[in-house]
Every structure is written in C-alpha cells, then in structure tokens.
Design a protein around this motif. Structure first.
Motif, short mmCIF file in Angstrom:
data_model
loop_
_atom_site.label_atom_id
_atom_site.label_comp_id
_atom_site.label_asym_id
_atom_site.label_seq_id
_atom_site.Cartn_x
_atom_site.Cartn_y
_atom_site.Cartn_z
N THR A 60 1.40 1.89 0.17
CA THR A 60 1.59 1.23 -1.04
C THR A 60 0.31 1.54 -1.99
O THR A 60 -0.73 1.63 -1.50
CB THR A 60 1.78 -0.29 -0.92
OG1 THR A 60 0.50 -0.89 -0.55
CG2 THR A 60 2.99 -0.59 -0.23
N TRP A 61 0.50 1.36 -3.27
CA TRP A 61 -0.66 1.43 -4.12
C TRP A 61 -1.78 0.59 -4.02
O TRP A 61 -2.95 1.11 -4.00
CB TRP A 61 -0.16 1.44 -5.70
CG TRP A 61 0.25 0.06 -6.04
CD1 TRP A 61 1.42 -0.43 -6.02
CD2 TRP A 61 -0.59 -0.90 -6.64
NE1 TRP A 61 1.38 -1.78 -6.60
CE2 TRP A 61 -0.01 -2.06 -6.89
CE3 TRP A 61 -1.96 -0.82 -6.99
CZ2 TRP A 61 -0.48 -3.15 -7.54
CZ3 TRP A 61 -2.54 -2.19 -7.54
CH2 TRP A 61 -1.72 -3.28 -7.66
N LYS A 62 -1.41 -0.58 -3.23
CA LYS A 62 -2.60 -1.40 -2.91
C LYS A 62 -3.49 -0.94 -1.90
O LYS A 62 -4.66 -1.21 -1.94
CB LYS A 62 -2.14 -2.98 -2.81
CG LYS A 62 -1.41 -3.54 -3.84
CD LYS A 62 -1.00 -4.94 -3.75
CE LYS A 62 -0.34 -5.61 -4.96
NZ LYS A 62 0.31 -7.00 -4.50
N LEU A 65 -5.58 2.13 -3.05
CA LEU A 65 -6.53 1.55 -3.97
C LEU A 65 -7.59 1.00 -2.94
O LEU A 65 -8.91 1.12 -3.18
CB LEU A 65 -6.15 0.73 -4.83
CG LEU A 65 -7.29 0.36 -6.26
CD1 LEU A 65 -7.69 1.55 -6.57
CD2 LEU A 65 -6.73 -0.67 -7.16
#
Length: 778
Positions: A60-62, A65
């Motif tokens: 996921t983007w989380k 990041l």
C-alpha cells in the motif's frame, strides 16, 4: 434417481435435472462450462482471491512511504556517521610540492628548480577582478553555496556506478579538495569523501582561503601548477600584474589546459577557448563584477609563446647552489633547522622565492672577461693541461657586502664543483696582507724590538731560517731570489716569502690566525705554525674577497652575501647584516690598503693592472699569489667600491687531483708558469675597469704605504744578496714609478729605519712574454 441410475445416465451422455437445492447453496455454487457446477474450481478461486488481497495490503502507499522514509533515515544516518568519521586530511604530497624561484637583484628570473613548477601566492597578491574570473568560470554561486553541488555530485556518482566516466559540475571547493586533499581517481569512495570534506572545509575555512588554494593547486598547462607559474608561463609576468583579460584566459584554461593552450591549440581549440573566455567575462558582467561598457572594449589577449624554464646550465647552477648553501646555513643559525641536513630538506621541499644580490650586468661582464682573457685560449685537444685549468671568481661591494658577480666554472653541467666557493686550494701569497694586518693591529715588533710598519727593514734572503720560533722554517723566495735588506713595502710588492715568514713569527702565529679569522677566513683548527705564512691553508675566492673587502671597508667586517631576500609562505628567514662590527683598527686596515697599492704600481701586478689601458688612473690595491708547484694562481684586488678575487686551480680533468697549471695555454718560456700577476690579474683588470663605474680614490687614515709615499730605493749593481745602504736616497714623492740609483756601500747594513722613504727591490729583467708578470711570486 439413485446413484446407479445417475452413473448409467452419465455413461449414456444423458442429462437429468438435478434435484432442487436451497437458494444459499445455489448462489454459492459456481456454474461450470456447459452450465455444470464446478465446486473445486470455485474453491481454488476463493483461495487466490484471499492471496491477492494480502499482497495489496503489503504494498500500500503507506508501506511504500514508510519504507522510503526509513531508507532516507538510514542514508542520513550513514552519511552522518561518514561525516563524523572523515577528518580533513593533510594535503597530499604532490599538491604540496612547489618549485623554488631564484631571481636576480633586479627581480628578473634566474632559475626555477623542483619537480613541480608551482609557486604559491597569497590571494591578496592576485587582483580582485582576476580572482572573480575564476569564480565566473567555474562556480558563480561560490560565495553563497555550502561548498558542494548536490546535483552535480549525484550525477557524478551515477555516472561512476554506470561506467560513463567523469562528470563535471563540481564546485570550486570540491575541485580544491580533489586537487589538494585527495586524488583524481573516479571512484564512489573518493567522490563521497570529496563531498564530506568539502562540506567540512566550507564550514571551517573562509571562501578566500579556499579560492587561494584552488588557484594555487590547479593545473594550467605548459607544466605550470598554480596561478603564479601560469602567469609566468603564458604572459611572462607575476600574478599580481595580471589584467582581467589575461585572468579570464587563465581561468578558461582550467577546463582543458592542453586543448586551450593557444600555442598548440587547433583551430577548433582556439575557437573554443575564445568562446570560454567570452563566457567568463559575460558572467562577470552578470554578477556585477565587471562594467558592461568596459567589457565591450575588451579584446582577447593572445598569450606569449612557450619558453623553457631557466635551467641550471652555465653559471646558473653555481649561483643557485651558493644561494641554497647560504639559506641552509641561515636556517640552522636562526634555529629553524636543527642541522644542515634538515635545512637542506626544507629547501628542497620547495616554496622558496630567493632573490640574489647578483647584478646581471656585472655577472655578464665577469663571464666575458674570463672568456676573453683565459678560456678562449684553452684547447685541451692541443695541450692536455688546458683541460685541467679551473677558474673561479667572486666580486663584492665592500660597502654593502653584496655579492655582485660569481664565476663558478666553465659550465655547471661540465664541472659541478663551484670554483668560487671551493676552499681546497692554497691562497698562497694573497695571505701576506693579512699577516701585515695582524702586525699592525697587534702593534707587533721585530725580534730586536722595532715596531713593524710599512718602512720596517727585514732581511729578504731566500731560505733564511726564521728567528724566535721553536719550529724551524726557512722558506725559499720565488725562483730562490735573494733581496737582502728591504722594507715591508718592497717585500709586499715583490712578495718575498722570507720576510713574511719572519713577520708571522714576530707577530705570533696565534695572533696572525686570530686576525685572519676576524677578517673573514675560516681558521678554525689550523695549526699556528710558521708555514701558514705562505698561505698553506685552504681558502676560497669568496673568503678572500670577504677578507679584502673588510680591509677596503676600513676594518669593518664584511661577510659576502649572495642572498638579497627570501620569501616562503610558511617560514620567515631573517637575513643577517653583511656589514658587521669593527674587527681591526681603521688605521691598520687603511695602512694595508696603502701598502697594497704598491703591488699594483711597482710590484707583481703592475704589468697586468697598472699598465692596463682601461685603468684611467683608477687607484687599485691588490695582491698576487702562486702556490707550490703552480697548482693555484690568484689575484685579489680592489678599488674603493669593488672587491674581486680571481683564482685559477689545477684540477685533473679525470680524477680531480690537484695538478700544476704550468704550460697551460702554451705559455713560454718553460716551464710556462701561470702566476697570479698573469691571467688572474688580467681577468681582474678586464672585469673591474669595465664594471667599476666612475674613477675613485681611497679615503685612507694612514701615513704609511705606497698610496701615501711612493716606494723608492736604490737598485743594486751586484747580486741580489747585496744589502742596501743604511741611508736611502731621498726624493720628493711622485705618482710615477721611482727611478733608482746605485748604493753608496752595498756591503753595509742599515743602522736605522727609514722614515720618509722606502727602499725598493733590486731591478729585474722584464718577463719574456706579456703573460708573465715582473718577478712573479707565490
């Protein structure tokens, strides 16, 4: 339908409606191909759906990041660790190397030595607008940035990793770090170190410090490292004298030194460097460092053609070696170096700018005189002895102590040893004036209690044993000639060994050596024996010039100095004053000078010096010398403003052994002895009468000697063993050589010391050739 029926139906290919099932069951079942339910496949798809859902949750983007943030933190930590663990190192050895620069007294270049042609200069010595040309060329943000170009460094790292080679874009700080602290290797490790050290350096040092280091370590082509060497290589001037246009060219060179060197550049290279030159000046206008109107009027300054660095050939090597020896001695004397070995290492490390006292014009005049009077007449192919003749000479200003000219040998590359500073040959009779100086300074008396003056009578019989010495000594005179009773003045004129051997004993040889040391000779460790009166110790033309300069300077010590000034960015050298204290009484020194004028006017040097057509009534004092077996021949003489010592040394061309000079240049009659009154005095006269300037007279505080009273005594009609009468004839003083009259009673001995007149030596026969002086003597 039973199970058996269903099996039979399938075998027949028949179909039969399935029994009705609940809605939940139907909805959860999948319809297979042809409408048949496929429960296995449905289950498999369910499991795949569950797996795909887990991967999506992982990426996921989380999470991405967070991973990126963690990587950045890790990189920052690693860089922080690298920053803390990487010190600013000492400069690399190659970057520290500099050449030594040697200059004549007028500032023109004498020589440049060292493996690297570099001479560091302070930034203050470089004009401000010239400084700006380098910033405009390489790093316009230099005064504002933190010392690094992150984009350029990142590009460089990527290119290095990918194998694309070097990449530009570094700041001036980074380029300086690469030049001075690191190396030119294109590796990731080196580039990371460059980045770290540049950041640290920018925080710890000023921008001026960094810019100075950059322009002093960069390579400009033509073998020139640093702006000073480049300014000399391309424009024949010092960095402090560069114009903006010239500075812009030098700054442009740093991009491609060989390609942009105008002397060897192709047409394309010339166009490129001119474009680069315009780029630099336009950037200066943009940065408000250069007026736009002034910029428009500027034209490209074509550099001068390459010129070889001054080498060590000819006399240059001798002068450089003499300057280095003097510098090394001073480094030890002032405590900068613990030994001469340490001092030599300091000098060889480079970075010195040494300006010598050598006057280019007088240096040339001395070289020309030696060539015209001697070396042009030597031909080793005809006479092997001609290859053994080694001339040396030193010329000194007695009022300042400056060494104005020096001749070390025919060529530094052909004869490495400096004949002007070597002290392994006897000075012979040039030592006699120092004996007289000691007698006058110590107010010595003869064995029978008479004060020693220019008029004191001595027995000039050859091989006469000295009196008053525990060590027997009975030296022969030149050609074993007997002079009988003669004055000190005449004994000096004729260089009578027996007289000065006795005078040395009368004074005391310890006092003779003491005064000789005060005048400038190195007498340490010498035995105080009568044989030293014949100049049997070693001495150099440099030493003899210093001793005679002290006499010329009225007894005030003169230590010949070849160095005028010394500069080094890391060291300070304080040069001693060549003019020292009063070492002997002025009257004593002036009396010796007065007596030595007789050697020129009525003695062993008159043929070469007194009768020289270029003399123009110049007053001269001097002394000849010829050592045993004619291994050395000397003339050291002076005017009120110039002292010069000339020595010729017989040195075997193959093994360096001391050999005779006799027969050199084909002198006749046999044995063709070379005396101090011959070639040495001829060289001295040819040089001095051209270099001295205006005619001058000695300012003497004395009533003794030939300069005050002309030498005059009767000649002897019998053999030289005869003794002059007790009362010499008296005539008014004249400036011309005196005539002589017969003695009243040749067999009588003098009963008193003359007060107003001085007996001269017996008349002699003129030399057979003009090269041989009258009654030459060692």
């Amino acid at each position: 339908m039973g199970r058996a029926e269903e099996r039979r139906a399938r075998q027949r290919g028949g179909r039969r409606a399935a029994p009705q099932r609940s809605t939940r069951a139907t909805s959860s079942a999948s319809v297979g191909m042809g409408g048949a339910p496929t429960a296995g496949r449905a289950a498999a798809r369910g499991r795949a759906g569950k797996k795909k859902s887990g991967i999506r949750r992982l990426f996921t983007w989380k999470t991405l990041l967070g991973s990126l943030f963690g990587f950045v933190l890790l990189a920052m930590g690693a860089f922080a660790l690298l920053y803390m663990m990487t010190p600013i190192p000492a400069g690399n050895a190659a970057a520290k190397l500099q050449s030594n620069i040697y200059k004549y007294s007028d500032g023109s270049i004498l020589a440049r030595t060292g493996d690297i042609n570099r001479e560091n200069v302070d930034l203050a010595e470089v004009p401000k607008d010239v400084q700006h040309t380098f910033v405009a060329a390489e790093n316009k943000t230099f005064y504002q940035d933190a010392g690094v170009d992150l984009k350029g460094t990142a590009r460089g790292l990527l290119n290095t990793v990918s194998g694309k080679g070097a990449q530009g874009g570094s700041t001036i700080t980074q380029q300086y770090v690469k030049n001075y602290y690191l190396n030119q290797n294109q590796t990731v490790t080196r580039k990371l170190k460059e980045l770290v050290i540049s950041l640290k350096l920018d925080r710890q040092k000023s921008k001026d410090y960094i810019l100075a280091g950059y322009i002093n370590t960069s390579y400009y082509g033509r073998g020139a490292y640093g702006i000073q060497a480049a300014a000399q290589a391309y424009y024949r001037k010092d960095a402090k004298d560069l114009t903006v246009e010239e500075g812009a060219y030098l700054a442009s060179l740093l991009q491609a030194p060989n390609q942009y060197d105008w002397a060897i550049a192709s047409d394309t290279g010339k166009k490129l460097v001119q474009a680069r030159w315009n780029y630099v000046l336009n950037n200066m206008v943009q940065m408000h460092w250069l007026d736009a109107g002034k910029r428009q009027s500027m034209t490209f300054q074509v550099p001068r053609a390459p010129k070889g660095a001054p080498g060590m050939q000819g006399q240059t090597g001798y002068l450089v070696d003499a300057a280095n020896a003097e510098l090394e001695k001073q480094l030890v004397d002032q405590g900068t170096a613990s030994s001469l070995g340490d001092a030599e290492a300091m000098v060889k490390a480079g970075g010195w700018t040494v300006t010598v006292n050598i006057d280019k014009k007088k240096q040339s005049q001395l070289e020309q005189a030696i060539k015209a009077q001697l070396t042009s007449k030597l031909d080793a192919k005809k006479r092997s002895v001609d290859g053994d003749v080694q001339p040396g000479a030193v010329s000194v200003d007695p009022k300042t102590g400056r060494v104005l000219a020096m001749y070390g040998g025919v060529d530094y590359f052909k004869h490495f040893r400096n004949n002007a500073t070597r002290r392994d040959y006897q000075p012979a009779s040039t030592f006699k004036p120092l004996i007289l100086a000691a007698a006058l300074e110590e107010q010595a008396k003869t064995q029978d209690g008479r004060a020693i003056t220019a008029n004191t009578i001595y027995d000039g019989t050859s091989r006469r044993p000295v009196k008053g010495s525990a060590i027997g000594f009975a030296p022969p005179n030149e050609d074993d000639q007997n002079y009988g009773n003669i004055t000190v003045q005449t004994a000096m004129n004729k260089s009578v060994n027996s007289v000065f051997a006795q005078m040395g004993v009368d004074v005391g040889m310890e006092d003779v050596l003491k005064v000789a040391g005060q005048l400038g000779l190195d007498t340490k460790g010498l035995q105080a024996v009568p044989a030293q009166t014949l100049g049997s110790m070693g001495a150099s033309p440099l030493e003899m010039a210093g001793a005679y300069a002290t006499l010329d300077n009225h007894g005030k010590k003169v230590t010949p100095a070849i160095i005028k000034s010394v500069q080094h960015k890391d060291r300070t050298v304080t040069l001693p004053d060549p003019i020292g204290d009063q070492v002997i009484d002025r009257t004593a020194a002036d009396t010796v000078t007065s007596v030595l004028t007789g050697v020129v006017d009525d003695g062993t040097a008159k043929t070469s010096v007194r009768d020289n057509p270029s003399r123009d009534s110049q007053q001269v004092a001097g002394k000849t010398g010829t050592s045993d077996n004619n291994k050395s021949a000397w003339f050291t003489g002076y005017t009120p403003d110039l002292v010069t010592s000339v020595g010729l040394f017989g040195e075997n061309a193959k093994n360096g052994a001391q050999v005779t000079l006799s027969g050199a240049t084909g002198l006749l009659p046999a044995p063709g002895r070379i005396n101090g009154g011959g070639y040495p005095a001829q060289i001295w006269a040819a040089y001095t009468f051209q270099a001295m300037g205006t005619v001058s007279k000695f300012d003497l505080d004395t009533t003794q000697g030939a300069a005050v009273q002309p030498s005059e005594t009767p000649s002897l009609t019998q053999s030289p063993t005869s003794t002059p009468s007790s009362t010499p004839t008296t005539q008014p003083p004249t400036t011309q050589p005196p005539t002589t009259t017969a003695p009243a009673s040749p067999t009588q001995t003098p009963t008193q010391t003359p007060t107003t007149n001085q007996p001269t030596a017996p008349a002699t026969t003129p030399p057979a050739t003009p090269q041989l002086p009258l009654n030459p003597n060692g």
